[in-house]
Design a protein around this motif. Structure first.
Motif, mmCIF file in Angstrom:
data_model
loop_
_atom_site.group_PDB
_atom_site.id
_atom_site.type_symbol
_atom_site.label_atom_id
_atom_site.label_comp_id
_atom_site.label_asym_id
_atom_site.label_seq_id
_atom_site.Cartn_x
_atom_site.Cartn_y
_atom_site.Cartn_z
ATOM 1 N N GLY A 173 43.530 31.726 62.549
ATOM 2 C CA GLY A 173 42.610 31.017 63.439
ATOM 3 C C GLY A 173 42.827 31.379 64.894
ATOM 4 O O GLY A 173 41.861 31.616 65.636
ATOM 5 N N VAL A 174 44.084 31.421 65.321
ATOM 6 C CA VAL A 174 44.350 31.727 66.727
ATOM 7 C C VAL A 174 44.040 33.193 67.021
ATOM 8 O O VAL A 174 43.624 33.535 68.132
ATOM 9 C CB VAL A 174 45.804 31.367 67.098
ATOM 10 C CG1 VAL A 174 46.791 32.412 66.615
ATOM 11 C CG2 VAL A 174 45.949 31.162 68.607
ATOM 12 N N LEU A 175 44.183 34.070 66.017
ATOM 13 C CA LEU A 175 43.794 35.468 66.213
ATOM 14 C C LEU A 175 42.281 35.567 66.399
ATOM 15 O O LEU A 175 41.800 36.302 67.281
ATOM 16 C CB LEU A 175 44.231 36.321 65.013
ATOM 17 C CG LEU A 175 43.784 37.789 65.041
ATOM 18 C CD1 LEU A 175 44.341 38.508 66.271
ATOM 19 C CD2 LEU A 175 44.218 38.515 63.761
ATOM 20 N N LEU A 212 34.032 26.814 68.672
ATOM 21 C CA LEU A 212 33.880 28.067 69.408
ATOM 22 C C LEU A 212 32.840 28.994 68.776
ATOM 23 O O LEU A 212 32.066 29.637 69.490
ATOM 24 C CB LEU A 212 35.231 28.787 69.481
ATOM 25 C CG LEU A 212 35.272 30.149 70.187
ATOM 26 C CD1 LEU A 212 34.912 29.995 71.664
ATOM 27 C CD2 LEU A 212 36.661 30.784 70.049
ATOM 28 N N PHE A 213 32.822 29.040 67.435
ATOM 29 C CA PHE A 213 32.021 30.057 66.754
ATOM 30 C C PHE A 213 30.675 29.561 66.226
ATOM 31 O O PHE A 213 29.824 30.376 65.870
ATOM 32 C CB PHE A 213 32.808 30.655 65.581
ATOM 33 C CG PHE A 213 33.912 31.577 65.993
ATOM 34 C CD1 PHE A 213 33.652 32.900 66.325
ATOM 35 C CD2 PHE A 213 35.222 31.135 66.049
ATOM 36 C CE1 PHE A 213 34.675 33.749 66.698
ATOM 37 C CE2 PHE A 213 36.252 31.977 66.417
ATOM 38 C CZ PHE A 213 35.985 33.298 66.754
ATOM 39 N N GLN A 223 37.967 36.468 70.212
ATOM 40 C CA GLN A 223 36.681 36.076 70.802
ATOM 41 C C GLN A 223 36.788 35.954 72.321
ATOM 42 O O GLN A 223 35.874 36.334 73.066
ATOM 43 C CB GLN A 223 36.221 34.746 70.197
ATOM 44 C CG GLN A 223 34.926 34.201 70.753
ATOM 45 C CD GLN A 223 33.733 35.088 70.450
ATOM 46 O OE1 GLN A 223 33.766 35.891 69.524
ATOM 47 N NE2 GLN A 223 32.667 34.958 71.239
ATOM 48 N N SER A 224 37.912 35.440 72.807
ATOM 49 C CA SER A 224 38.119 35.336 74.256
ATOM 50 C C SER A 224 38.152 36.712 74.908
ATOM 51 O O SER A 224 37.591 36.919 75.993
ATOM 52 C CB SER A 224 39.422 34.587 74.546
ATOM 53 O OG SER A 224 39.355 33.249 74.104
ATOM 54 N N PRO A 265 34.455 41.425 64.971
ATOM 55 C CA PRO A 265 35.692 41.143 64.233
ATOM 56 C C PRO A 265 36.155 39.694 64.382
ATOM 57 O O PRO A 265 36.700 39.114 63.444
ATOM 58 C CB PRO A 265 36.695 42.108 64.869
ATOM 59 C CG PRO A 265 35.868 43.238 65.380
ATOM 60 C CD PRO A 265 34.590 42.609 65.837
ATOM 61 N N ALA A 266 35.943 39.110 65.555
ATOM 62 C CA ALA A 266 36.354 37.722 65.761
ATOM 63 C C ALA A 266 35.587 36.790 64.823
ATOM 64 O O ALA A 266 36.169 35.876 64.218
ATOM 65 C CB ALA A 266 36.117 37.311 67.212
#
Length: 346
Positions: A25-27, A103-104, A32-33, A44-45
């Protein structure tokens, strides 16, 4: 050796499996950031986001089955001086998924469900796990590793999604959500300070944690990265602009400690590998979320200060995260395919 049956997998299912969801998740979110600087990373995010949702659902089946069918095994693990600390990875995974959905996707309602469920479960886990440790006499100095940070990390993770979600709440619900964010951040931060002293004492005065516990040295980076991020998220919901400036300075100082610890953790890991003391285990997922938290902190700090040096270090941390995540995922997939990863460690 035959492949283990589902019942055998569920009975011995390690509580730390959801560290894989935390790390993935953090990856996804840090990728994305970084897509704001390099747009091809957005694809890829998004793939990582949906892969992580599927991963959580797959892992939840044997995890929940264990709670329903093998209660004695669950209780035995809850009483274990090391393994018990990994149970909260489940509730932290829910909180990470809440941040991902926010976020997504445009589905704020789903993010709220993940967040509220994660908050309730994590408060429960933090009390149950630590109650057994405080009440018993089974925890010795040998058991004190940064893995003890996990309940505290979950508490400070609450505002990562909880802060931004407040703008989608109102009235008494918003007030209670804000209060829970503050309680989690305060409790987790104070716990981390105490545990930091304990773990450093062991590193100075006692034998180091080696073998499958070697990756736990990286867990220091989780609260170092998350606490400043969560503090900023909470302050953005409060009418104290001056405090946000103070928090930025504090964030910079904590980040500096993170840079130093990143180097130290790398040196200790390379030393353990050279000595043949780094066998593969599920604990390798402990490399990922802490690194991602530090990378996320670096990217947020760069937006606040605009320093290219901070961005460069954040990108290095992200690249290292990509490496650890890829190797660990590959080794985990091999272990799942062979069934070896479901064999309990002594």
């Amino acid at each position: 050796m035959s492949y283990p049956r589902f019942s055998d997998i569920s009975r011995s299912f390690a509580p730390g499996w959801f560290a894989a969801v935390m790390g993935t998740g953090v990856l996804a979110m840090t990728t994305q950031s970084l897509a704001t600087y390099w747009s091809p990373l957005a694809g890829p995010a998004l793939v990582l986001h949906w892969f992580n949702v599927l991963l959580f659902l797959l892992l939840a089946v044997p995890w929940l089955t264990r709670w329903l069918r093998f209660r004695p095994a669950v209780m035995q693990t809850l009483m274990h001086p090391v393994q018990a600390s990994f149970y909260p990875t489940f509730s932290i995974a829910l909180l990470v998924l809440a941040a991902q959905w926010l976020l997504f996707t445009p589905y704020v309602g789903i993010a709220k469900i993940f967040w509220w469920l994660g908050v309730v479960l994590h408060f429960a886990f933090s009390f149950v796990v630590l109650f057994f440790m405080f009440r018993g006499e089974h925890v010795a100095v040998d058991h004190v590793t940064p893995a003890k940070f996990i309940p505290a990390v979950g508490l400070v993770v609450m505002p990562l999604a909880g802060g931004p979600l407040l703008q989608h709440m109102d009235g008494a619900v918003r007030e209670w959500a804000l209060t829970l964010n503050v309680i989690g951040l305060g409790a987790g931060s104070m716990m981390y300070l105490g545990l930091l002293g304990m773990t450093l004492q062991r590193k100075y005065l006692h034998k180091p944690a080696q073998g499958i516990l070697t990756p736990t040295v990286w867990i220091h980076l989780a609260p170092i990265g998350v606490i400043p991020l969560s503090l900023m998220n909470v302050l953005e919901q409060l009418p104290f602009p001056l405090m946000r400036e103070v928090a930025t300075v504090l964030m910079l100082l904590v980040w500096g400690f993170g840079v130093w610890w990143l180097v130290m953790a790398s040196l200790l890991t390379l030393s353990a590998r050279a000595a043949g003391q780094l066998p593969f285990a599920l604990s390798w997922w402990g490399f990922t979320f802490p690194l991602g938290a530090f990378a996320a902190e670096s990217l947020r700090l760069h937006k606040l200060l605009g320093w290219s040096s901070i961005l460069s270090i954040g990108i290095v941390a992200w690249l290292l995260l990509c490496l650890f995540w890829s190797v660990t995922l590959w080794r985990t997939a091999r272990g799942v395919t062979s069934g070896a990863i479901f064999q309990p460690h002594p």
